[in-house]
Design an enzyme around this catalytic site. Structure first.
Site, short mmCIF file in Angstrom:
data_model
loop_
_atom_site.label_atom_id
_atom_site.label_comp_id
_atom_site.label_asym_id
_atom_site.label_seq_id
_atom_site.Cartn_x
_atom_site.Cartn_y
_atom_site.Cartn_z
N PHE A 129 0.93 -1.17 0.02
CA PHE A 129 -0.21 -0.03 0.11
C PHE A 129 0.90 1.26 0.01
O PHE A 129 1.83 1.36 0.69
CB PHE A 129 -0.95 -0.17 1.25
CG PHE A 129 -2.06 1.21 1.17
CD1 PHE A 129 -3.37 0.67 0.66
CD2 PHE A 129 -1.86 2.33 2.02
CE1 PHE A 129 -4.05 1.77 0.45
CE2 PHE A 129 -2.90 3.06 1.81
CZ PHE A 129 -4.11 3.03 1.26
N ASP A 198 2.56 -5.77 8.17
CA ASP A 198 1.34 -4.94 7.94
C ASP A 198 0.08 -6.03 8.01
O ASP A 198 -0.08 -6.72 6.95
CB ASP A 198 1.39 -3.99 6.79
CG ASP A 198 0.00 -3.04 6.89
OD1 ASP A 198 -0.88 -3.45 7.22
OD2 ASP A 198 0.40 -2.08 6.19
N TYR A 223 -10.52 -0.93 11.25
CA TYR A 223 -11.75 -0.49 10.80
C TYR A 223 -12.22 -1.12 9.53
O TYR A 223 -13.28 -1.07 9.06
CB TYR A 223 -11.68 1.24 10.11
CG TYR A 223 -10.59 1.38 9.35
CD1 TYR A 223 -10.58 1.06 7.97
CD2 TYR A 223 -9.56 2.11 9.64
CE1 TYR A 223 -9.57 1.35 7.07
CE2 TYR A 223 -8.54 2.42 9.28
CZ TYR A 223 -8.48 2.17 7.64
OH TYR A 223 -7.43 2.52 6.73
N LYS A 224 -11.30 -2.28 9.13
CA LYS A 224 -11.94 -3.30 8.16
C LYS A 224 -12.54 -4.50 8.89
O LYS A 224 -13.83 -4.27 9.29
CB LYS A 224 -10.64 -3.65 7.36
CG LYS A 224 -10.14 -2.57 6.59
CD LYS A 224 -8.94 -2.97 5.78
CE LYS A 224 -8.28 -1.99 4.59
NZ LYS A 224 -7.72 -0.78 5.40
N ARG A 378 -12.84 -5.24 -6.93
CA ARG A 378 -12.49 -5.84 -5.67
C ARG A 378 -13.50 -6.22 -4.80
O ARG A 378 -14.30 -5.31 -4.36
CB ARG A 378 -11.20 -5.02 -4.87
CG ARG A 378 -10.56 -5.59 -3.80
CD ARG A 378 -9.63 -4.84 -3.30
NE ARG A 378 -10.11 -3.78 -2.46
CZ ARG A 378 -9.60 -3.17 -1.35
NH1 ARG A 378 -8.23 -3.45 -1.15
NH2 ARG A 378 -10.01 -2.25 -0.67
#
Length: 411
Positions: A129, A198, A223-224, A378
């Site tokens: 990312f 990560d 938050y995922k 996705r």
């Protein structure tokens, strides 16, 4: 075939041991709405608004400053960290919550380099990312190291006696590829370097095993798959063996051994509290703490089993519904995510030439995934609240949209 798939979905939902968890989330009033973007932002647990209202109205509104002690605000970063720890395979006292993922990446990479003095290279996942790459580069400038970017599949070629620390993503955010954390960690440590992982796209979706696999440092968002809410605070894992020497590049008064001494020199606290910086965002931190209650009594192995079953069933359904399938030479899409379970996270990525318009039309029809420009569709599968009937309907809707777009000269 469509009716057979619907019957199979119904049977799979009936046998699903996690089925009851769905009622713990606010998912909208329309049955046809299908949320496949929990790998970007998890759904709201239904009990969280009342808990946040209590934090605002009673803890802040009535108790005010007393809540630092009486409501447990001061200890919340470590307390909530201990709630997350089992989900990433960590023991108590090894995870602290606070700040953003970006800030924690910076802390971990700089501290990792400081734990390994005399070495001059920071290796970073070339497919990472973007923010991770930016921060690793900044950490390299601060520590006098140079950046070496490498695909995780070619990591061995980049490792050597100059390697101080390696920053890798457990699951690739674009493709959903799951990297082999145990073997890559062993390879990194085999040359005397430290492994920083990560976990943003894996924690809450599959077993991680930080302690079992001897990981040095790790970070992740909440938050995922952990459903902490937009911008909810991230976490930092520091292996117990490194805590005494962990040297944060961001020492703040909350990581001081005696915060209220207001001493001019920083003396770090004991344990994982060294990873704290300043005053935590209490409202979002306590919203996260409430959200984590949906995990009570849940086996992460059961979550992983359902995740793989969901992604398998989506591929089966899409292969049936989509003209040309999803793997044939005439297919309008191509699968980027590995088929092997050992290499698959909890998302599927499809390359599609007209991905932007396809995703826009999917969302209009109530199937919410996301787009990674220029051409990746996705879909994230969150086992606590996604069902097999959702998956079949999503694949069916995808097929209809792909057919429409193929016939639309303006698309």
């Amino acid at each position: 075939m469509s009716e057979a798939l619907k019957k199979k979905a119904a049977a799979l939902d009936e046998a699903d041991e996690l089925r009851s968890r769905r009622a713990l989330f606010q998912l909208g009033d329309r049955d046809e709405d299908i949320y496949l973007d929990g790998n970007s932002l998890g759904a709201l647990p239904v009990h969280v608004p009342a808990r946040v209202a209590d934090v605002v109205q009673r803890q802040w509104g009535e108790l005010r400053i007393r809540s630092w002690a009486e409501s447990g605000w001061w200890d919340a970063p470590q307390r909530v960290g201990d709630r997350i720890a089992p989900l990433v395979g960590a023991g108590p006292g090894r995870v602290v919550v606070g700040d953003s993922t970006s800030v924690n990446v910076f802390k971990a990479v700089v501290a990792g380099a400081r734990l390994n003095p005399g070495r001059t290279e920071i290796v970073v996942d070339a497919t990472t990312f973007p923010t991770d790459g930016y921060l690793a580069a900044s950490a390299a400038r601060l520590t006098g190291c140079r950046i070496v970017a490498v695909d995780p599949g070619e990591l061995a070629s980049a490792l050597g006696p100059a390697t101080a620390v390696v920053l890798l993503n457990h699951v690739d955010f674009r493709t959903g590829r799951l990297h082999d954390l145990p073997s890559l960690t062993a390879a990194i440590q085999g040359v005397g370097a430290l492994a920083v992982w990560d976990l943003c796209h894996s924690a809450g979706a599959l077993p991680v095993g930080l302690d079992a696999h001897g990981v040095d440092l790790a970070v992740g968002c909440t938050y995922k798959y952990l459903n902490g809410g937009p911008g909810s605070p991230a976490y930092l894992y520091v292996a117990e063996r490194h805590q005494r020497a962990f040297d944060s590049p961001l020492p703040g008064w909350h990581s001081h051994v005696d915060p209220f001494a207001m001493a001019p020199e920083h003396t770090p606290a004991e344990g994982v509290a060294r990873g704290r910086v300043g005053t935590p965002a209490i409202l979002s931190l306590l919203a996260l703490e409430a959200a984590l209650e949906v995990w009570d009594g849940v086996s992460i192995d059961a979550v992983r089993a359902k995740s793989l079953a969901l992604t398998d069933f989506f591929l089966e359904s899409a292969e049936s519904h989509v003209e040309g399938g999803v793997s044939g030479p005439d297919s309008p899409v191509s699968l980027l995510t590995p088929l092997a379970h050992s290499e698959r996270g909890s998302q599927l990525a499809l390359r599609c030439a007209k991905a932007p318009v396809v995703m826009e039309r999917l969302i209009e029809r109530g199937v919410v995934g996301d787009l990674r420009r220029p051409d990746v569709l996705r879909f994230g599968f969150t086992p606590l609240y996604t069902g097999f009937a959702d998956v079949e309907r999503a694949a069916s809707t995808l097929a209809r949209v792909l057919a429409e777009v193929a016939e639309d000269p303006t698309a």
